[in-house]
Scaffold this active site. Structure first.
Site, mmCIF file in Angstrom:
data_model
loop_
_atom_site.group_PDB
_atom_site.id
_atom_site.type_symbol
_atom_site.label_atom_id
_atom_site.label_comp_id
_atom_site.label_asym_id
_atom_site.label_seq_id
_atom_site.Cartn_x
_atom_site.Cartn_y
_atom_site.Cartn_z
ATOM 1 N N GLU A 69 0.828 -1.218 0.000
ATOM 2 C CA GLU A 69 0.000 0.000 0.000
ATOM 3 C C GLU A 69 0.858 1.262 0.000
ATOM 4 O O GLU A 69 0.505 2.263 -0.638
ATOM 5 C CB GLU A 69 -0.950 0.004 1.205
ATOM 6 C CG GLU A 69 -2.105 -0.986 1.097
ATOM 7 C CD GLU A 69 -1.726 -2.409 1.494
ATOM 8 O OE1 GLU A 69 -0.567 -2.629 1.893
ATOM 9 O OE2 GLU A 69 -2.590 -3.297 1.402
ATOM 10 N N HIS A 136 -11.564 -5.542 8.431
ATOM 11 C CA HIS A 136 -12.205 -5.370 7.117
ATOM 12 C C HIS A 136 -13.484 -4.553 7.249
ATOM 13 O O HIS A 136 -14.424 -4.743 6.475
ATOM 14 C CB HIS A 136 -12.519 -6.730 6.489
ATOM 15 C CG HIS A 136 -11.312 -7.537 6.147
ATOM 16 N ND1 HIS A 136 -10.569 -8.179 7.102
ATOM 17 C CD2 HIS A 136 -10.706 -7.806 4.966
ATOM 18 C CE1 HIS A 136 -9.558 -8.825 6.524
ATOM 19 N NE2 HIS A 136 -9.611 -8.611 5.230
#
Lengths: 332, 343
Positions: A69, A136
């Site tokens: 990322e 999540h």
């Protein structure tokens, strides 16, 4: 309640997720500067299929990244400096913490420091869904809104998901695009709009006179369900959909509170600080005299987001808990 | 590919090599003289904030800045004064960012080592180490998408930055994309005060190139000839399409981490070892022994550099400082979306 009645428009043709895909399709078609970089987004079409088929249609412009990322965002910054309009898909908003340095230290500061804009869009599949658990499910908007130099969008409707993503890419600054996973499949519309309100303007999602709910993203729908329920008791609740949390449209919130005298700020994120706290702070400092009762805020609980639906359904605000807060605010 | 390079290389004879070497030497010298002046100004209280010098690393840095061309991308680190100047930075702009002039590229908004002009391919580093690897790679990726060929991007890190996740992610990504990226690792033996023994456990940092599947080179960073040969070769290979190139140069930081730091922690054995040599001294010896310059010629070059530095610093010192009342306190390019913006 919104959770049980996901849409009232059963003839719907397009979902919130499909709107995001459609916006990216249009951007890739119309603007040669646009490319998309993210994990599993090319042939696989993304974890949620937001880029389904795009790699095939736009070869070399929809690319799988390594699980990196930090490098994804760092790469986008360099590309933006060179005049491109990169879209970064984070697989889940939660993983954007791995790219946090590049986002808040590099992208956010670039225009101010150097005079050269950094037009990147980072798509964050955000918020809770049943069974998704602590890693999540997170809502990161407050973290990014805290930093100068970033714009944070939180679309609540299919129409906004489409038009705001188009606008995000046009904007010459880094945009954090918080798209809500719970709305991906639940929320549908008859078609895609050709016009839109600009970013930075809030929308009165439902007019009312007795109290204001200022909220955003999936919580707009929980709040609307609450307002519908309370309407049967004769209460008229105004629901403001903020659309972007940074900039925050304080004027529209204050105008609403001037009509209703009561304010409840609702957000799905953790309670300490954040968007709802900012709303309360602004109304208390700029519109204290408009208030007929102490303003209230409702957020998720101050724990990680739980996995099991029985816990998750209580951790986050719902129409039921919003209604309980609203009855307290109304003294009803 | 791993290529071991150590010690003095054989003396090149071609005129082209001479001109290249003298060109690099001028940037080394200019950076050294400018930084000596900045250290004096810092001690005299004329510089606000930190001053971080590249003393001992000029050969490596100047070689890189000289190997790059206009239109390339360069993401320097804190000890790359020589490379910045060689890449085309205006020395007065350099002086401005140290001395606070609002006419400098950062306009008082950011400090000296963070300076850059991204629109000219001269990226402005952030303090977070390793971050520029991915961003320079991203710039190269954009150039590729635009159909530009023959572009090289280069960035510099130290031994400390090789321990960061950003370095790893960026270099791995660049390798996957086979981008024309040159990464220079100036292994100056200390990350601030932390020695290599506490920084990494591999035998040599150049081994990491194998892990990334990229070309790796090992050189003596105190040897200007080796720096010039290897850096120019790596840049040429990147330009030719051979993918990322990593050069690990052993040398020693001949100053503290910053001018506030007395570097008492530095090993005496290292200071007196071959990597404790001053690359400016080595360059002078190499140039004279090759017959490419006389001592008088080199002294003259130093005088020229001093004049240039004095001019740049005195210009910057006369210029206006940032004014909070005239500052445009808006972090966004899109003014209508700024918090508190008048609508």
């Amino acid at each position: 309640m919104f959770q049980k009645q996901p849409t009232t428009r059963t003839s719907a043709a397009i979902t919130y997720l499909e709107a995001i895909r459609a916006a990216q399709h249009k951007l890739l078609s119309d603007d040669p500067r646009v490319f998309i970089y993210g994990q599993d987004i090319a042939d696989f079409g993304g974890a949620f299929k937001a880029t389904k088929g795009l790699a095939n249609e736009f070869p070399g412009r929809v690319l799988d990244s390594p699980i990196s990322e930090d490098a994804q965002v760092g790469m986008a910054i360099g590309a933006a400096i060179e005049g491109m309009r990169p879209i970064i898909e984070m697989q889940f908003a939660d993983f954007s913490t791995c790219g946090f340095t590049q986002i808040v230290q590099h992208a956010a500061t670039h225009k101010w420091r150097t005079g050269v804009p950094c037009p990147i869009v980072i798509r964050l599949p955000s918020g809770g869904t049943a069974g998704a658990g602590p890693f999540h499910s997170q809502s990161m908007e407050a973290l990014y809104a805290h930093y100068p130099g970033l714009i944070v969008m939180t679309p609540a409707t299919v129409e906004d998901a489409y038009t705001m993503l188009l606008e995000a890419v046009e904007i010459d600054d880094p945009v954090i695009f918080c798209e809500h996973k719970y709305l991906y499949y639940h929320l549908k519309a008859d078609g895609l709009p050709s016009t839109a309100m600009p970013a930075g303007k809030a929308r009165v999602a439902r007019p009312g006179r007795d109290a204001t709910i200022a909220t955003y993203s999936a919580m707009v729908h929980e709040s609307l369900a609450c307002a519908t329920e309370l309407a049967s008791d004769g209460w008229e609740i105004e629901v403001i959909d903020l659309r972007t949390v940074k900039p925050l449209d304080t004027d529209t919130i204050l105008a609403s509170v001037s009509r209703t005298g009561r304010l409840l700020a609702v957000g799905e994120a953790f309670p300490w600080g954040g968007v709802t706290a900012e709303i309360i702070a602004r109304v208390a400092t700029e519109g204290f005299d408009l208030l007929d009762a102490p303003p209230m805020r409702l957020n998720a609980k101050d724990t990680p987001v739980p996995y099991h639906p029985n816990l998750w359904g209580t951790h986050r605000p719902t129409a039921t808990s919003i209604m309980a807060a609203m009855r307290k605010l109304l003294g009803a | 590919m791993l290529q071991a390079r150590a010690g003095l290389s054989t003396q090149p004879e071609a005129n082209e090599d001479k001109e290249r070497y003298l060109g690099v030497y001028r940037w080394m010298l200019l950076a050294r003289v400018l930084e000596e002046k900045l250290a004096i100004l810092y001690r005299g209280g004329k510089i606000t904030g930190g001053v971080f010098l590249g003393r001992g690393q000029e050969a490596l840095s100047a070689a890189l800045g000289s190997a790059l061309k206009k239109g390339d991308i360069f993401g320097p680190l804190i000890r790359d004064m020589a490379g910045r100047l060689a890449f085309g930075e205006d020395i007065t702009d350099a002086a401005r960012t140290y001395l606070g002039s609002r006419l400098g590229p950062m306009r008082g908004r950011d400090g000296n080592i963070h300076r850059g002009e991204p629109a000219k391919g001269y990226y402005a580093m952030i303090s977070h180490l390793g971050a520029m690897v991915a961003s320079v790679a991203g710039g190269l990726f954009a150039r590729r998408l635009k159909g530009e060929t023959g572009v090289v991007g280069a960035t510099c890190v130290g031994d400390g930055a090789t321990s960061t996740g950003s370095f790893h992610e960026g270099l791995n990504m660049a390798a996957v994309e086979k981008l024309p990226l040159v990464v220079i690792v100036a292994n100056n033996q200390y990350a601030y005060s932390t020695s290599n023994a506490r920084q990494y456990a591999c035998e040599d940092l150049v081994q990491r190139a194998l892990g990334y599947g990229i070309a790796g080179y090992k050189i003596d960073g105190t040897d200007p000839t080796a720096c010039i040969e290897t850096v120019f070769e790596a840049v040429a290979r990147a330009r030719a399409g051979d993918g990322p190139q990593m050069i690990v140069a052993d040398l020693l930081r001949l100053v503290g981490h910053g001018e506030h730091d007395d570097f008492h922690y530095m090993s005496h054995a290292l200071k007196v070892s071959p990597i404790g040599r001053d690359c400016l001294d080595v360059a002078r010896e190499q140039l004279i022994s090759a017959g490419w310059a006389t001592p008088a010629h080199l002294d003259n070059l130093r005088d020229q550099a001093s004049a240039e530095v004095e001019n740049a610093c005195s210009t910057a010192l006369r210029e206006p400082l940032p004014d909070p009342n005239q500052e445009d306190w808006c972090a966004l390019h899109t003014r209508r979306l700024a918090e508190g913006a008048e609508t």
